[in-house]
Scaffold this motif. Structure first.
Motif, PDB file in Angstrom:
ATOM      1  N   ARG A  13      46.065 -76.691 -54.010  1.00 49.33           N
ATOM      2  CA  ARG A  13      44.871 -75.809 -53.483  1.00 49.33           C
ATOM      3  C   ARG A  13      45.223 -74.829 -52.580  1.00 49.33           C
ATOM      4  O   ARG A  13      44.814 -74.571 -51.481  1.00 49.33           O
ATOM      5  CB  ARG A  13      43.801 -76.804 -52.830  1.00 49.33           C
ATOM      6  N   ILE A  14      45.769 -73.903 -53.256  1.00 47.45           N
ATOM      7  CA  ILE A  14      46.750 -72.615 -52.598  1.00 47.45           C
ATOM      8  C   ILE A  14      46.273 -71.440 -53.373  1.00 47.45           C
ATOM      9  O   ILE A  14      46.550 -71.323 -54.587  1.00 47.45           O
ATOM     10  CB  ILE A  14      48.011 -72.601 -52.433  1.00 47.45           C
ATOM     11  N   ILE A  15      45.601 -70.467 -52.644  1.00 45.63           N
ATOM     12  CA  ILE A  15      45.339 -69.193 -53.454  1.00 45.63           C
ATOM     13  C   ILE A  15      46.395 -68.145 -52.769  1.00 45.63           C
ATOM     14  O   ILE A  15      46.516 -67.939 -51.428  1.00 45.63           O
ATOM     15  CB  ILE A  15      43.946 -68.402 -53.151  1.00 45.63           C
ATOM     16  N   GLY A  16      47.108 -67.296 -53.428  1.00 46.75           N
ATOM     17  CA  GLY A  16      48.045 -66.236 -53.144  1.00 46.75           C
ATOM     18  C   GLY A  16      47.538 -64.951 -53.190  1.00 46.75           C
ATOM     19  O   GLY A  16      46.473 -64.789 -54.133  1.00 46.75           O
ATOM     20  N   ALA A  17      47.822 -64.348 -52.082  1.00 47.10           N
ATOM     21  CA  ALA A  17      47.236 -62.716 -52.135  1.00 47.10           C
ATOM     22  C   ALA A  17      48.430 -61.940 -51.764  1.00 47.10           C
ATOM     23  O   ALA A  17      48.997 -62.059 -50.882  1.00 47.10           O
ATOM     24  CB  ALA A  17      46.205 -62.559 -50.948  1.00 47.10           C
ATOM     25  N   ILE A  18      48.592 -60.867 -52.622  1.00 43.71           N
ATOM     26  CA  ILE A  18      49.615 -59.919 -52.565  1.00 43.71           C
ATOM     27  C   ILE A  18      48.984 -58.567 -52.200  1.00 43.71           C
ATOM     28  O   ILE A  18      48.258 -58.088 -53.035  1.00 43.71           O
ATOM     29  CB  ILE A  18      50.751 -59.919 -53.524  1.00 43.71           C
ATOM     30  N   VAL A  19      49.274 -57.736 -51.020  1.00 42.78           N
ATOM     31  CA  VAL A  19      48.877 -56.586 -51.056  1.00 42.78           C
ATOM     32  C   VAL A  19      49.827 -55.543 -50.452  1.00 42.78           C
ATOM     33  O   VAL A  19      51.074 -55.914 -49.944  1.00 42.78           O
ATOM     34  CB  VAL A  19      47.652 -56.390 -49.851  1.00 42.78           C
ATOM     35  N   PRO A  20      49.845 -54.130 -50.692  1.00 37.54           N
ATOM     36  CA  PRO A  20      50.972 -53.354 -50.340  1.00 37.54           C
ATOM     37  C   PRO A  20      51.459 -53.459 -48.870  1.00 37.54           C
ATOM     38  O   PRO A  20      52.556 -53.295 -48.577  1.00 37.54           O
ATOM     39  CB  PRO A  20      50.399 -51.947 -50.772  1.00 37.54           C
ATOM     40  N   GLU A  21      50.160 -53.463 -48.036  1.00 34.74           N
ATOM     41  CA  GLU A  21      50.218 -53.433 -46.509  1.00 34.74           C
ATOM     42  C   GLU A  21      49.331 -54.295 -45.750  1.00 34.74           C
ATOM     43  O   GLU A  21      48.327 -54.305 -46.435  1.00 34.74           O
ATOM     44  CB  GLU A  21      50.652 -52.006 -46.176  1.00 34.74           C
ATOM     45  N   LEU A  22      49.635 -54.969 -44.768  1.00 31.20           N
ATOM     46  CA  LEU A  22      48.547 -55.732 -44.081  1.00 31.20           C
ATOM     47  C   LEU A  22      48.151 -54.855 -42.808  1.00 31.20           C
ATOM     48  O   LEU A  22      47.302 -55.318 -42.160  1.00 31.20           O
ATOM     49  CB  LEU A  22      49.305 -56.853 -43.506  1.00 31.20           C
ATOM     50  N   GLU A  23      48.931 -53.556 -42.357  1.00 28.43           N
ATOM     51  CA  GLU A  23      48.789 -52.972 -41.442  1.00 28.43           C
ATOM     52  C   GLU A  23      47.434 -51.891 -41.416  1.00 28.43           C
ATOM     53  O   GLU A  23      46.608 -51.828 -40.369  1.00 28.43           O
ATOM     54  CB  GLU A  23      49.718 -52.057 -40.672  1.00 28.43           C
ATOM     55  N   SER A  24      47.076 -51.659 -42.562  1.00 22.89           N
ATOM     56  CA  SER A  24      45.957 -50.992 -42.892  1.00 22.89           C
ATOM     57  C   SER A  24      44.624 -51.522 -42.824  1.00 22.89           C
ATOM     58  O   SER A  24      44.354 -52.827 -42.928  1.00 22.89           O
ATOM     59  CB  SER A  24      46.024 -50.152 -44.377  1.00 22.89           C
ATOM     60  N   GLU A  25      43.633 -50.936 -42.188  1.00 18.26           N
ATOM     61  CA  GLU A  25      42.059 -51.515 -42.180  1.00 18.26           C
ATOM     62  C   GLU A  25      41.651 -51.949 -43.349  1.00 18.26           C
ATOM     63  O   GLU A  25      41.008 -53.004 -43.548  1.00 18.26           O
ATOM     64  CB  GLU A  25      41.279 -50.600 -41.416  1.00 18.26           C
ATOM     65  N   PHE A  26      41.924 -51.370 -44.420  1.00 20.43           N
ATOM     66  CA  PHE A  26      41.279 -51.543 -45.792  1.00 20.43           C
ATOM     67  C   PHE A  26      42.031 -52.891 -46.277  1.00 20.43           C
ATOM     68  O   PHE A  26      41.182 -53.963 -46.531  1.00 20.43           O
ATOM     69  CB  PHE A  26      41.724 -50.452 -46.699  1.00 20.43           C
TER      70      PHE A  26
END
Length: 355
Positions: free
Chosen positions: A68-81
Motif C-alpha cells: 500500500r505504497i504510492i510512488g511519486a517522481i517529479v523533476p524537483e521538490l524545491e519548486s512551488e508547483f
C-alpha cells in the motif's frame, strides 16, 4: 487496562461500528471503490479520523503482491508547483490508506530510471510520474516493460499506455498572446527551460501561433536553455546588451520570471513603464512585490486529484484505453503588464481570465 498497557489499535471493525456500515464497506472506501454511496464514504472517513485508524501494512502485504505504497517522481521538490503537487498527492494517498513515497529526478533521466527501479523493487501499488522530458522518454518505456501501474502528469499530452493529466498550457499561452497583442505589443521575448519538454513546446506553440495570427508583424524572440537556469541568465544578459529592447517578456517557467525581473532591476528598468512581464506559474513573491507580476496559474489541486483518481481506478482493476485530461489554467493580469510606451493610455483593471 493494566498499568503500562498500550491502547488497542483500532480495527476495521471498530471503524465499521462507528460509521454504521459493514466492514466490507469500510474496505471498499479505503480502497477507493467508487460504487460506495457518498454519504457512507463520508461517515467512514470521519470515523477513520476520530479513531485514528490506520490499515495494517503487514497484514495487507500478506494478502496481495503489491504494497500500500504510492510512488511519486517529479523533476524537483524545491519548486512551488511540484512541491504543492506532492503535498496534494500525499493527502489523497493517505485518505485511501496508502503511504506516498516521493523522490526527485533532478531533471536527470538516468536518476529517474534508477528511482523507478527502486520503486519496482519495493512493489509499489502505483506511480505518479512527472517525467523529465515527456511521455516518450525512457521512464515511460521502463514502466511499460515492467508492467507497472501508473499515471503521468505535467510534461505530457497523451500516451498509448498510461492515463495522463496536465495543465492546458497551449490555451493559457494563447491567452497571454491575446492580452499582449490587445495592448499593442509588437516585440516580445519568450524565455524558457527544457526545450524538449512537452509543456515547454505547448506553451511556446500556443503563444507563437496565436500572436502570429493576431499580428503577422509581431516579432517574437525566443531564448531557451536545455540544461539549467544559469546559461539562460547569461543569454538574457547578452541579448539585452546587444541593444535588443522588446516591450514585453513572457517567461515559460517560474525561475525564469525571477531571472528576468532581476535583470530588469539590474538595468534600472521598471515594470510596466519600461517593459512588461508575465510568468508561467505563480508564487507568493509575485503577488506581494511591487509591481505585482502577472501569472498563468496552473490547477495544481485538480491535476493531483484527477491523477490519483485515475491511478486508484487502475489499481482497482479498471481496464480500457488510457485517458488524456487537460485542466484549464487561470491567467491573472496584474500590475506588471502595461502598454508599450508609445501607445500607452489609461491602463485596464486587474482581471482574471479563464483559459
Amino acid at each position: 487496562m493494566a498499568k503500562g498497557a498500550q491502547p488497542k489499535r483500532p480495527s476495521i471493525h471498530d471503524v465499521a461500528r462507528r460509521a454504521g456500515v459493514s466492514a466490507a464497506t469500510v474496505s471498499k472506501v479505503m480502497h477507493g471503490v467508487p460504487t460506495v454511496k457518498a454519504e457512507n464514504a463520508e461517515r467512514v472517513f470521519e470515523a477513520v479520523r476520530q479513531l485514528g485508524y490506520r490499515a495494517d501494512p503487514l497484514a495487507s502485504d500478506l494478502r496481495r503482491s503489491k504494497r500500500r505504497i504510492i510512488g511519486a517522481i517529479v523533476p524537483e521538490l524545491e519548486s512551488e508547483f511540484f512541491g504543492s503537487i506532492v503535498t496534494h498527492l500525499e493527502r489523497l494517498a493517505e485518505r485511501r490508506g496508502y503511504t506516498l513515497v516521493a523522490a526527485s529526478s533532478g531533471e536527470s533521466e538516468e536518476r529517474e530510471a534508477e528511482i523507478l527501479r527502486r520503486m519496482e523493487d519495493w512493489r509499489v501499488a502505483g506511480v505518479v510520474l512527472a517525467p523529465v522530458r515527456d511521455e516518450h522518454g525512457p521512464a515511460g518505456e521502463m514502466m511499460r516493460a515492467q508492467g507497472m501501474t501508473g499515471v503521468m502528469i505535467d510534461r505530457v499530452l497523451s500516451d498509448k499506455t498510461f492515463d495522463t493529466v496536465s495543465a492546458d498550457s497551449l490555451s493559457a499561452s494563447a491567452e497571454v498572446a491575446r492580452e499582449l497583442a490587445d495592448r499593442g505589443h509588437r516585440h516580445v521575448l519568450v524565455i524558457g527551460l527544457g526545450e524538449q519538454g512537452a509543456c515547454v513546446r505547448a506553451r511556446l506553440e500556443g503563444f507563437r501561433r496565436t500572436a502570429e495570427a493576431l499580428d503577422p508583424q509581431m516579432r517574437i524572440d525566443v531564448l531557451l536553455s536545455e540544461s539549467s537556469v544559469e546559461p539562460l541568465r547569461g543569454a538574457i544578459r547578452d541579448y539585452f546588451s546587444r541593444g535588443e529592447r522588446p516591450t514585453a517578456v513572457f517567461s515559460l517557467f517560474l525561475k525564469g520570471t525571477l531571472v528576468a525581473l532581476s535583470e530588469f532591476r539590474r538595468r534600472g528598468w521598471h515594470c510596466p513603464d519600461d517593459i512588461s512581464l508575465i510568468g508561467f506559474d505563480d508564487a507568493e513573491w509575485m503577488q506581494v512585490t511591487w509591481p505585482s507580476i502577472a501569472a498563468v496559474v496552473q490547477p495544481v489541486e485538480r491535476i493531483a486529484a484527477h491523477a490519483m483518481e485515475r491511478l486508484f481506478r487502475r489499481i482497482d482493476g479498471e481496464t480500457g484505453p488510457p485517458m488524456a485530461r487537460l485542466e484549464p489554467c487561470r491567467f491573472l493580469v496584474r500590475e506588471s503588464i502595461g502598454m508599450p510606451r508609445q501607445e500607452r493610455r489609461q491602463g485596464p483593471k486587474i482581471s482574471v481570465v479563464e483559459t
